[in-house]
Write a protein that holds these residues in place. Sequence first.
Motif, PDB file in Angstrom:
ATOM      1  N   ASP A 134      69.354 -22.966   6.725  1.00  0.00           N
ATOM      2  CA  ASP A 134      69.295 -24.352   6.277  1.00  0.00           C
ATOM      3  C   ASP A 134      69.682 -24.449   4.808  1.00  0.00           C
ATOM      4  O   ASP A 134      69.352 -23.573   4.000  1.00  0.00           O
ATOM      5  N   SER A 135      70.369 -25.523   4.466  1.00  0.00           N
ATOM      6  CA  SER A 135      70.777 -25.743   3.079  1.00  0.00           C
ATOM      7  C   SER A 135      70.968 -27.234   2.824  1.00  0.00           C
ATOM      8  O   SER A 135      71.443 -27.961   3.692  1.00  0.00           O
ATOM      9  N   ASP A 136      70.597 -27.654   1.621  1.00  0.00           N
ATOM     10  CA  ASP A 136      70.831 -29.034   1.210  1.00  0.00           C
ATOM     11  C   ASP A 136      72.066 -29.162   0.339  1.00  0.00           C
ATOM     12  O   ASP A 136      72.355 -30.237  -0.174  1.00  0.00           O
ATOM     13  N   ASP A 195      64.213 -27.996  -9.409  1.00  0.00           N
ATOM     14  CA  ASP A 195      62.966 -28.744  -9.625  1.00  0.00           C
ATOM     15  C   ASP A 195      62.124 -28.762  -8.352  1.00  0.00           C
ATOM     16  O   ASP A 195      60.907 -28.544  -8.389  1.00  0.00           O
ATOM     17  N   LEU A 196      62.800 -29.024  -7.231  1.00  0.00           N
ATOM     18  CA  LEU A 196      62.096 -29.100  -5.959  1.00  0.00           C
ATOM     19  C   LEU A 196      61.503 -27.742  -5.581  1.00  0.00           C
ATOM     20  O   LEU A 196      60.359 -27.655  -5.109  1.00  0.00           O
ATOM     21  N   ALA A 197      62.269 -26.683  -5.802  1.00  0.00           N
ATOM     22  CA  ALA A 197      61.840 -25.354  -5.380  1.00  0.00           C
ATOM     23  C   ALA A 197      60.558 -24.913  -6.077  1.00  0.00           C
ATOM     24  O   ALA A 197      59.707 -24.255  -5.465  1.00  0.00           O
ATOM     25  N   VAL A 198      60.403 -25.266  -7.358  1.00  0.00           N
ATOM     26  CA  VAL A 198      59.202 -24.839  -8.070  1.00  0.00           C
ATOM     27  C   VAL A 198      58.043 -25.821  -7.907  1.00  0.00           C
ATOM     28  O   VAL A 198      56.924 -25.530  -8.341  1.00  0.00           O
ATOM     29  N   SER A 199      58.310 -26.957  -7.270  1.00  0.00           N
ATOM     30  CA  SER A 199      57.272 -27.978  -7.122  1.00  0.00           C
ATOM     31  C   SER A 199      56.647 -27.994  -5.739  1.00  0.00           C
ATOM     32  O   SER A 199      55.487 -28.395  -5.575  1.00  0.00           O
ATOM     33  N   GLY A 220      67.227 -14.147  -8.589  1.00  0.00           N
ATOM     34  CA  GLY A 220      67.386 -13.534  -7.276  1.00  0.00           C
ATOM     35  C   GLY A 220      66.874 -14.388  -6.139  1.00  0.00           C
ATOM     36  O   GLY A 220      67.173 -14.123  -4.965  1.00  0.00           O
ATOM     37  N   ASP A 221      66.085 -15.429  -6.463  1.00  0.00           N
ATOM     38  CA  ASP A 221      65.591 -16.335  -5.422  1.00  0.00           C
ATOM     39  C   ASP A 221      66.666 -17.307  -4.957  1.00  0.00           C
ATOM     40  O   ASP A 221      66.541 -17.917  -3.890  1.00  0.00           O
ATOM     41  N   LEU A 222      67.702 -17.479  -5.780  1.00  0.00           N
ATOM     42  CA  LEU A 222      68.787 -18.397  -5.442  1.00  0.00           C
ATOM     43  C   LEU A 222      69.814 -17.656  -4.596  1.00  0.00           C
ATOM     44  O   LEU A 222      70.196 -16.522  -4.904  1.00  0.00           O
ATOM     45  N   ARG A 238      65.348 -23.771   1.734  1.00  0.00           N
ATOM     46  CA  ARG A 238      66.468 -24.691   1.977  1.00  0.00           C
ATOM     47  C   ARG A 238      67.058 -25.177   0.654  1.00  0.00           C
ATOM     48  O   ARG A 238      68.279 -25.287   0.499  1.00  0.00           O
ATOM     49  N   ALA A 239      66.189 -25.463  -0.315  1.00  0.00           N
ATOM     50  CA  ALA A 239      66.645 -25.964  -1.611  1.00  0.00           C
ATOM     51  C   ALA A 239      67.440 -24.922  -2.381  1.00  0.00           C
ATOM     52  O   ALA A 239      68.340 -25.262  -3.166  1.00  0.00           O
TER      53      ALA A 239
END
Length: 430
Positions: A243-245, A134-138, A184-186, A147-148
């Motif tokens: 970075d990663s959450d 949700d965060l990545a597309v917003s 592929g973005d993940l 990071r998300a």
Amino acid sequence: MGMYTALRLQRRLRPGEARVTVVTADSFMTYQPFLPEAAAGNVEARHVVVPLRRVLSRCTVLNGWAVAVDPEARTVELRPHAGPGRILEYDLLVFAPGSISRLLPIPGLAECGVGFKTIEEAIRLRDHVLAQLDLAVSTTDPEIRARALNFVFVGGGYAGVEALAELEDMARGACRYYPGLDPGDLHWYLVEATGRILPEVGPEMGLWTLEQLRQRGIDVRLHTRLESAVDGRIVLDDGTAFDSDTLVWTAGVKPHPLVERSGLPLDAMGRVRATAELTVEGSATVFAAGDCAAVPDLTQPGKTCAPNAQHAVRQARTLADNVVARIRGGELTPYRHAYAGSVASLGLNKGVAQVYGRKVRGRAAWFMHRTYHLSRVPTTNRKVRVLVDWTLALFFRREITSLGALTQPRRAYERAVRAEAATRAGDLSR
């Protein structure tokens, strides 16, 4: 382990022959092999837990923590969730507190990591992964987006591989509902300190699993350790940094802290030393099995049984029978396990197995994994509910709703309180 033992005791003991008391922090038992499926949304979370008070109707269930054991006085100190503690006396004790995640002194790990041993952790991780999508597309910030979409799992055993594979499979399918987000973005990372993953299924099947994960775009790092995770900055000992959450720690377990305080004899790994009859060495009144016990493996002299669900379920049966035998003055039976094999799920229609020496992969292994664990999950009630979940999944896609707010149910109310306070402050300033 404790629930399986109590359930068999309840069935075998005659009315009035003994009183069985179960001390547990939760009022339910979690069938841990189904945690990856619960995290991926294949199975409803409530269907992988068993309500103890319903199942153990002839036992007394006390909720709280056992904080001390005195083998000499034959007492257990219970600390309820609220109020004063109490001392419980016993004639025979089944000591099976289980295990907890084994953490290492890695900077940032305690603050950023999450384990994968409880249903709460599994559901939180599912909601978190969906919230990251949700965060990545917003967001319009490329750094926040990157990071998300970085997901890191440390530990290449059952828990790490199955959790990562199921969640990656879920997230890949969910991408169709996120315009502008491609699978592929993940970026999924599996970090393992040794040179192999899934050692339980053997070298050949472990290598096949490694190849399958890499074909799915999962970055598997062997012979690699996590050096730091301060503020979500993941640093590996091969020089990689990003970075990663999302940091999931599945790199092993250790005996529950109560084991060290129990006064019972321990081995070099901190487990209770048990006999083949599942009694504690040197004690006629204490039995032990499961993750916290070093039980001799009679099929491999000199070795102890692995701390896995397969052994725990079978040990519970022998342990309960030996408790009944001790009460009735009979002979105790040694625990002997005939190794059947290992199965692992790698997502929908994907799996790997080694059963009775035969190597199975793909859909057949996935089916074997489900069949085996469906036969082992306790109670007909849970078997039917899990089977219904799987049947519905044949016709409908997974749910992709994130209910992360469930972990903070007062957030909306507190927001309303703050808004009301601000309104009143504004009125007073006029």
